[in-house]
Design an enzyme around this catalytic site. Structure first.
Site, short mmCIF file in Angstrom:
data_model
loop_
_atom_site.label_atom_id
_atom_site.label_comp_id
_atom_site.label_asym_id
_atom_site.label_seq_id
_atom_site.Cartn_x
_atom_site.Cartn_y
_atom_site.Cartn_z
N ILE A 36 71.17 -4.84 -12.59
CA ILE A 36 70.46 -3.21 -11.31
C ILE A 36 69.17 -3.59 -10.71
O ILE A 36 69.25 -3.32 -9.73
CB ILE A 36 69.97 -1.89 -12.79
CG1 ILE A 36 69.45 -3.14 -13.33
CG2 ILE A 36 71.82 -1.87 -13.09
CD1 ILE A 36 68.43 -1.67 -14.40
N TYR A 143 67.38 -2.00 -31.84
CA TYR A 143 68.45 -3.21 -30.96
C TYR A 143 69.26 -3.18 -32.72
O TYR A 143 70.23 -4.49 -31.45
CB TYR A 143 66.95 -4.22 -30.68
CG TYR A 143 67.80 -5.34 -29.96
CD1 TYR A 143 68.14 -5.62 -29.50
CD2 TYR A 143 67.41 -6.60 -30.64
CE1 TYR A 143 68.38 -6.56 -28.86
CE2 TYR A 143 68.15 -7.02 -30.74
CZ TYR A 143 68.48 -7.88 -29.05
OH TYR A 143 68.65 -8.82 -28.49
N LYS A 147 73.28 -5.01 -32.38
CA LYS A 147 74.12 -6.01 -32.10
C LYS A 147 74.76 -6.11 -33.62
O LYS A 147 76.16 -6.64 -33.12
CB LYS A 147 73.02 -7.16 -32.00
CG LYS A 147 72.35 -7.45 -31.14
CD LYS A 147 73.02 -7.42 -29.54
CE LYS A 147 72.67 -7.86 -28.20
NZ LYS A 147 73.27 -7.88 -27.24
N1 SER Z 1 64.26 -11.83 -29.02
C1 SER Z 1 65.17 -11.25 -29.75
C2 SER Z 1 63.96 -9.38 -29.62
O1 SER Z 1 63.00 -10.07 -30.21
C3 SER Z 1 65.82 -10.67 -30.48
O2 SER Z 1 66.85 -11.44 -30.43
O3 SER Z 1 64.23 -8.70 -29.43
#
Ligand code: SER
Length: 316
Positions: A36, A143, A147
């Site tokens: 982007i 997160y 995932k």
């Molecule tokens: N490196 C990433 C994070 O710290 C983990 O996948 O969010």
């Protein structure tokens, strides 16, 4: 004959180096970078680039049709620390971008996908040491939830529609070319910059928090090796555990002090400590080793030499 490749999120920490590696391995004109925003000069000058929002299906489809793209690497994502601040935006970006490429493959507009997962799929109830490939997960971060859901969808699309999607659970990635952004493992990159810039660093994790980490060259090699592997050799279609080294802030500090004896670190843990505490300390990656011959090359000592050696020029 080589078929065209598209990288989504090509200007980020992993995307930049992955794009350059693919451009030197293949015909650079057939490796289309997209993001982007525009990226580094080296990236922009080395092959085709498209401004592209990974959540916009039609826009991706247009680029795929225009270049007759065959393989997509989806590197666009919001990482763990930022995702805690913007949960809905993280979910939207991390999931919709994945559905976009999975659906393009389902409709046979592309034939192969790489999508990265993370050690963040594991949670506080996961065994911390030598965490197995298949184990209780229960991620406790926005997160990690995105995932883990992504992994389930990858496996589902593989089983149900025969989509050739491949994935690894990256540990924290250490690199000097492009800064990471918004992750919990970012301290392990910042610490090298600050060691050279100020000779001191305020660490946002506690000194004994041990996490799985990897030097970027290993991560890129793993990615390309997995994509080059024979589909029949792959027994995991969710995401492979991928290991290399594990260390704590105290250990990386000592390692840097071998080169810069006056380097000094203070510890001021913030909200990221809780995220780090929910992740494994080390990873059992025997499935990746057995199925496609994974073997890391860089330990902490070699990583430190590479990082300080390459970053030194920036701070002289
Ligand atoms: N490196 C990433 C994070 O710290 C983990 O996948 O969010």
């Amino acid at each position: 004959m080589q078929k065209p490749i598209l990288i989504l999120g090509a200007c980020g920490q992993i995307g930049t180096e992955l794009t350059m590696a693919l451009r030197s391995k293949y015909n650079a004109n057939l490796v289309v970078a997209s993001d982007i925003r525009e990226g580094s000069e080296t990236l922009m000058d080395s092959g085709p680039f498209e401004l592209l929002d990974a959540t916009n299906y039609e826009a991706i489809e247009d680029v795929v049709m225009h270049y007759e793209i065959d393989e997509v690497y989806l590197m666009a994502a919001m990482l763990s620390a930022t995702a805690e601040k913007f949960p809905m935006r993280a979910w939207n970006l991390n999931m919709n971008s994945l559905f976009n490429v999975l659906n393009l493959a389902k409709e046979q507009k592309i034939s192969k996908i790489f999508w990265p997962s993370s050690i963040a799929v594991f949670g506080p109830n996961t065994p911390k040491e030598n965490t197995p490939q298949s184990v209780i997960m229960e991620p406790s971060t926005v997160y990690g939830i995105s995932k883990q859901s992504g992994e389930r969808w990858c496996e589902y699309y593989f089983n149900k529609f025969g989509v050739d999607v491949r994935s690894v659970r990256y540990p924290g990635l250490i690199s000097w070319k492009t800064m990471p952004g918004g992750g919990t493992t970012d301290y392990a990159v910042e610490i090298y910059h600050k060691a050279l810039e100020n000779g001191s660093y305020q660490c946002f994790l506690e000194e004994d928090t041990k996490l799985p980490m990897m030097y970027m060259d290993d991560a890129i090699r793993a990615t390309i090796q997995l994509m080059d592997s024979d589909a029949d050799s792959l027994t995991v279609r969710s995401s492979y555990n991928l290991g290399s080294m594990s260390f704590s802030p105290k250990e990386i500090t000592k390692n840097i002090q071998n080169h810069l004896p006056d380097f000094n670190v203070e510890y001021n843990p913030d909200f990221r400590q809780k995220i780090a505490d929910s992740w494994p300390s080390s990873i059992d990656d025997s499935a990746a080793r057995n199925d496609w011959g994974w073997e890391p090359q860089f330990n902490l000592e070699e990583t430190t030499k590479e990082m300080l050696g390459n970053l030194k020029e920036n701070y002289n």
